[in-house]
Each structure stands twice: as structure tokens, then as C-alpha cells.
Design a protein around this motif. Structure first.
Motif, PDB file in Angstrom:
ATOM      1  N   PHE A   1      35.060   3.618  13.423  1.00 23.10           N
ATOM      2  CA  PHE A   1      35.984   2.493  13.424  1.00 23.10           C
ATOM      3  C   PHE A   1      37.124   2.659  12.428  1.00 23.10           C
ATOM      4  O   PHE A   1      37.849   1.710  12.154  1.00 23.10           O
ATOM      5  CB  PHE A   1      35.226   1.199  13.128  1.00 23.10           C
ATOM      6  CG  PHE A   1      34.211   0.853  14.186  1.00 23.10           C
ATOM      7  CD1 PHE A   1      34.619   0.340  15.413  1.00 23.10           C
ATOM      8  CD2 PHE A   1      32.862   1.066  13.970  1.00 23.10           C
ATOM      9  CE1 PHE A   1      33.694   0.033  16.394  1.00 23.10           C
ATOM     10  CE2 PHE A   1      31.927   0.760  14.943  1.00 23.10           C
ATOM     11  CZ  PHE A   1      32.343   0.244  16.165  1.00 23.10           C
TER      12      PHE A   1
ATOM     13  N   SER B   1      39.506   0.881  15.977  1.00 19.48           N
ATOM     14  CA  SER B   1      39.878   0.259  14.701  1.00 19.48           C
ATOM     15  C   SER B   1      40.464  -1.129  14.942  1.00 19.48           C
ATOM     16  O   SER B   1      40.139  -2.087  14.238  1.00 19.48           O
ATOM     17  CB  SER B   1      40.882   1.141  13.957  1.00 19.48           C
ATOM     18  OG  SER B   1      41.294   0.531  12.767  1.00 19.48           O
TER      19      SER B   1
ATOM     20  N   LYS C   1      37.698  -3.587  15.860  1.00 17.51           N
ATOM     21  CA  LYS C   1      36.963  -4.070  14.683  1.00 17.51           C
ATOM     22  C   LYS C   1      37.762  -5.143  13.940  1.00 17.51           C
ATOM     23  O   LYS C   1      37.218  -6.172  13.515  1.00 17.51           O
ATOM     24  CB  LYS C   1      36.643  -2.908  13.745  1.00 17.51           C
ATOM     25  CG  LYS C   1      35.749  -3.263  12.565  1.00 17.51           C
ATOM     26  CD  LYS C   1      35.352  -2.009  11.805  1.00 17.51           C
ATOM     27  CE  LYS C   1      34.368  -2.338  10.691  1.00 17.51           C
ATOM     28  NZ  LYS C   1      34.939  -3.191   9.660  1.00 17.51           N
TER      29      LYS C   1
END
Length: 593
Positions: free
Chosen positions: A236, A257, A260
Motif C-alpha cells: 500500500f 495507495s 488505503k
């Protein structure tokens, strides 16, 4: 001796030697010195290591920021060419019926990849908003299963092509939760995109949606290549990709990313379970209630009495139901203020069939054209040289001669704050790039249609006030922001001049405009824009209405009424009266009796 006298003779000496312990020997001091040097060196090394580590982290952070700033700048630049690709392609696909099957297939592929490019551009812009803490969560009570089906439909075709068993499983018939629909779509879209990217043909991908207590659990499970346990720890992180698998399917490394970050904005969490060559499962946990968000300052709740979405077909039907105002003698004029030559040319092409189009390349030039031509509507970009769009709008709304003109802003800035900023300046609509040409044309027709309704309402109110001077003054309702205080003041001044010059048969439009300290063209355009009548028609109608009042009084004959209302020829007065009232003055008087 025993008497306390010192004896010089017979003295005895007893030598006593005290041996030092090890801690007091020279070897011990050497050891102390060595340990001190080693400790000092270790401490210095640790400090330097921490400094180097911080410096490295700062460099990496700066490098990441530079990447993001670069991508953000590029993203803003990409929106305009994307518009120039997407809008003409959509226009051709929707309106050209003579396209061959092969040409339509290729154009559909172009349109599909343009949408994907826009998706990537928006991801970069979303990262910048999150980093600057400007990303807002717009929570709305949503049927999660319907939204999941909508996102999953984007991958039905590729699932069929790869023969992938693709399905949604749930333990509920309806799942309602407070979520940001746009961000939730991005989360699921990215997870499904990765699942299809790394899942071979003839395998399966399953989306699970379940409720556990007050938590919404959504997972995307695939039978793909799996993820190495070492790789899972950094999965992530920004710009992290499964490099060896991305040769033929390149990845930006920002999808997971961003997922998240968006999940954390929802006060949720994400975890991954994966085994190499077996498959992966990404599990998203989100709160379903709204209480957890109430303390978050970047959270807003959207209250809705039902979900409704507009398709392009629905917009087409709406635009067809609102025909152009064919009663106007003069063509409707639209001012386009856009610094990009190609986009300005494209807008000119799609609008010039129905409207008179005026072009400007920046805000300053747009302001000058607005003052000179007084168009019926203005379409403007925001980010432009010399003067930007918002400053131009501010200057227009502060100018009593052109403040009435409806304005549509087109911009690559798509955030809620940017839209609010534009609306606070007094614009009528805010459309983000890329935009649908069909939607833009429908919105223009809608605004002009609303403007025509406002003209009718305003003219009716002023007419009633002219017929009954004791009636209350015109009510400017907050629900009609297009009518500004400047417009009301302007109409009051027009009526004051009209009252003074009612019997002046030599009154010309130039003289009328001069009494209002305006040019003839500006006066003509503004009056026609506000009430839908040219100055000549307006003066004639006001005089006829005054003539009706005088006839109703019964104190004057028709010739006197004609001269008192500015007609120097009773026959011409009778002709105008019949045209407006549908009967001659004598017929009107007899009908009253």
C-alpha cells in the motif's frame, strides 16, 4: 615513651604496602578511556545514522512530492486535450448514423481509453487533495449492493472475454450505509482492476458484501498469481508495484495507495490475504453509521429523498423538450472565453449551428467583449492568462450594464470548494472538464429557457404595476438569483424615463439610452435580455397600456389619448392598439360598457 617524651634512639620503622584493586590500576583507566571512546563513537554513529535516515526520508518525501506535483501539473494540462478527444468522439458516436461497424468499434475503443486516462488523472488529483487535507467526504445514505453492481458492470465484458467466473455474493438483500459514493466507487474499481489485471483466464473473481454488527465488510477475492509475503508489507505504499508482473500491464503504483487513503478517510481499514499462485483477497471494513463521522471537520452529509441519475439519453430528451426561442428576431449570442485555441474552436463548432458565437482568449478580452456585445450567455474557463475567469465574473456582476448575463464556467478544477467559489461569484452553472457536449448544449438551452420565463415574469410584474400604480413594488425572490438588484434599479430608471417621456412622440432609442447614461447597443441588449422586448416594442406596449388606462377613465377622446401617449397620428395609434389588444379603441370602449 610512656611519659609522652619522644625517644631519638631506638626508633623502629614498619613499612606497609597497600596493593590497589584492579579498578584503580592503570589498566583499568586505559579500559575506562577505551570504553568512553567506544561509547562516544557509538552515540555519534547513532546520531549520524538517525540524521542520515531522516535526511533520506526527507529526500524520499520531497521526491514523492515532486512526482505528485509534476503529475498534478500534467494532470491539469491533460484535462483540456482529453476534453478535445472525448467530446468530439462522443458527439460522433451519438449523432453520426452513417458510421461503419469497424469505425464505430475503433471510436468506442478510443472513448473507453479516454475514460481510463481521465480515471488515472483524477487519481493523481485526489492524492494532492488528500495530502493538502482538502479532500472532503460527502456521506450519503446509499444502497451498497446497487452501487457495487454498478461498478462491477464496468468489468462484465472483460470477464466474458477471459471466461472468468465473476459474481457478487452477499448475506443481505439490502445493505444501506453512510458512504461517499464517488470514493467508494474508486475503492472498488481499483480493487477490481487489480484483480482482473493479475487473474488468468478461466479463473474466478468474487465480490463479497456482508454486514457484521455495525460494520460493512466488502472483499474482492481472486484466483490470480497471488502476492509474495515480503511484498505484502509494502503493497500500500505509493508508487509500489509488482514490477515483474507489470511488463505487459504497466501500473502507476498509486491505485492501492489511493485506496488505503480513501478507506482511512472513511474511518475504515483494509487488509490483504494472499498466497502465491493461489490468489488474493482484499478485505475492506467500513463503519455503516454516521455518528463516527460527526466530529470530522472535512465531512459533509448529503440528505437525499431518493437516488436519481441522469443519462445522456435523458438529457437529450430534456433538451428536445425545450425548443429554441424562435420568436426572437435577433439570434441568441453566446460569448466563449477560453485560452485554448482547439477547445475554443470546438465549442464554436458545436454551438454556431444555433447561436451567434463570440470568442475571447482571456478574461480581460472576455470582459471587453461582454461590455461591447452584451451577449445572452457567457461560457468561460477559469485558469487563463491576463485575467482569470473568476475575476472576470466578479467584474461582470459588479457592472450594472451586463450583470444580468447568465454565466457557465468550464474548468479542470473539479473539487466542491472550487464549485462553491464559482457559485459565490454569481455564476449559473459549473461544469468540469472533460464535459459532455450534449450536456453542455442541454444546459445552455435550459438556462436560456429559464431566462425566458424570468423575462415573462418580470414583464408581467412591471405591466401590472403600470396598470395599477398602487400595486406593491416588484418582489425579487432569493430563489431567482438571475435577477440582480442592478436589474431592478435599471427597470425602475427605465420606467421613470418612460413616465416623463410618455407624450413625447419624437423620443428615439438613442435619446432614451442617453437619459440612462448608456450606449444604444448596450441599452437595447440589456432591456431585451431582462424582459424579452426590444426598446421599440417596450415603449409601444407601455404607451398602449397607458392608453387603456386613459380610455377606462372616460375623460378623453381617442385623439387626445393618442397624443397623450406619444402617438402623433391617431390612425397609427388605432393600428398599434388593435395589434396589441386584439381590437380597436372604439371596440375596446364598447366592450367595457
Amino acid at each position: 615513651n610512656s611519659d609522652g617524651v619522644w625517644m631519638e634512639s631506638g626508633t623502629r620503622v614498619l613499612p606497609i604496602i597497600v596493593l590497589p584493586t584492579f579498578w584503580e590500576t592503570y589498566w583499568a583507566w586505559i579500559l575506562y578511556t577505551f570504553l568512553f571512546i567506544v561509547s562516544t563513537a557509538t552515540i555519534v554513529y547513532i546520531i549520524l545514522y538517525i540524521y542520515r535516515l531522516r535526511h533520506r526520508i526527507n529526500l524520499e518525501q520531497q521526491l514523492a512530492n515532486i512526482k505528485l506535483r509534476f503529475f498534478t501539473d500534467i494532470s491539469h494540462e491533460l484535462r483540456t486535450p482529453l476534453t478535445l478527444i472525448a467530446s468530439p468522439v462522443t458527439e460522433v458516436l451519438e449523432h453520426e448514423t452513417t458510421l461503419s461497424a469497424n469505425a464505430r468499434k475503433h471510436l468506442t475503443l478510443v472513448h473507453k481509453n479516454t475514460e481510463r486516462m481521465l480515471h488515472l488523472v483524477n487519481q493523481i488529483l485526489d492524492f494532492r487533495k488528500i495530502e493538502n487535507k482538502k479532500m472532503k467526504v460527502l456521506l450519503e445514505k446509499t444502497n451498497v449492493l446497487v452501487l457495487l453492481e454498478k461498478v462491477m458492470d464496468n468489468f462484465r465484458l472483460i470477464a466474458e472475454e477471459k471466461n472468468i467466473n465473476y459474481q457478487l455474493q452477499t448475506n443481505q438483500e439490502i445493505i444501506s450505509a453512510w458512504i461517499d459514493q464517488d470514493k467508494f466507487e474508486k475503492i472498488i474499481f481499483n480493487l477490481l482492476s487489480n484483480a482482473f489485471k493479475y487473474t488468468p483466464a478461466n479463473k474466478s473473481i468474487t465480490v463479497h458484501a456482508n454486514v457484521e454488527g455495525d460494520k460493512l465488510i466488502v472483499s474482492v477475492a481472486d484466483e490470480g498469481i497471488g502476492i509474495d509475503p515480503k511484498k505484502q508489507q509494502t503493497l500500500f505504499q505509493r508508487f509500489e508495484t509488482l514490477v515483474k508482473y507489470n511488463i505487459l500491464q504497466p501500473s502507476s503504483g498509486i491505485g492501492l495507495s489511493l485506496v488505503k487513503e480513501l478507506i482511512e478517510l472513511h474511518c475504515g481499514s483494509i487488509e490483504v490475504k494472499s498466497q502465491p499462485e493461489v490468489g488474493s483477497e482484499f478485505i475492506v471494513t467500513l463503519p455503516m453509521g454516521q455518528k463516527i463521522y460527526e466530529t470530522h471537520k472535512n465531512t459533509e452529509f448529503i440528505l437525499n429523498d431518493g437516488a436519481s441519475t441522469e443519462t445522456d439519453n435523458e438529457i437529450d430528451e430534456v433538451s428536445q423538450d425545450m425548443p429554441m426561442d424562435t420568436d426572437k428576431v435577433d439570434p441568441i449570442s453566446i460569448l466563449i472565453v477560453e485560452d485554448n485555441t482547439e477547445l475554443r474552436s470546438f465549442l464554436h463548432t458545436i454551438l454556431s449551428e444555433n447561436y451567434k458565437v463570440i470568442e475571447a482568449t482571456n478574461g480581460q478580452e472576455g470582459l471587453e467583449h461582454a461590455q461591447e456585445h452584451v451577449p445572452d450567455l457567457i461560457i468561460s474557463d477559469i485558469m487563463m492568462p491576463v485575467m482569470d475567469g473568476l475575476d472576470m465574473v466578479k467584474n461582470i456582476k459588479e457592472n450594472r450594464e451586463i450583470c444580468h448575463i447568465p454565466i457557465i464556467l468550464l474548468s479542470a478544477k473539479s473539487s466542491l470548494d472550487d464549485r462553491i467559489s464559482g457559485l459565490e461569484q454569481g455564476i449559473d452553472d459549473y461544469i468540469t472538464k472533460p464535459f459532455s457536449a450534449t450536456y453542455l448544449k442541454a444546459r445552455i438551452k435550459s438556462l436560456l429557457h429559464q431566462r425566458k420565463q424570468l423575462q415573462d415574469i418580470l414583464w408581467k410584474q412591471w405591466s401590472e404595476k403600470q396598470e395599477n400604480p398602487a400595486a406593491p413594488s416588484i418582489d425579487i425572490s432569493p430563489s431567482q438569483p438571475q435577477i440582480t438588484p442592478f436589474d431592478e434599479q435599471f427597470m425602475q430608471q427605465v420606467m421613470e424615463v418612460m413616465e416623463k417621456e410618455m407624450d413625447n412622440s419624437d423620443l428615439t432609442i438613442e435619446e432614451f439610452a442617453q437619459k440612462l447614461n448608456m450606449g444604444r447597443t448596450v441599452f437595447y441588449q440589456k432591456l431585451k435580455s431582462i424582459i424579452g422586448l426590444s426598446p421599440v416594442d417596450f415603449i409601444r406596449e407601455i404607451r398602449i397600456k397607458r392608453a387603456v388606462q386613459l380610455i377606462d377613465s372616460g375623460e378623453y377622446n381617442f385623439s387626445q389619448v393618442a397624443y397623450m401617449t406619444g402617438f402623433n397620428d391617431p390612425k397609427y395609434f388605432s393600428k398599434c392598439f388593435k395589434k396589441q389588444m386584439g381590437m380597436t379603441p372604439s371596440e375596446y370602449k364598447e366592450g367595457k360598457k
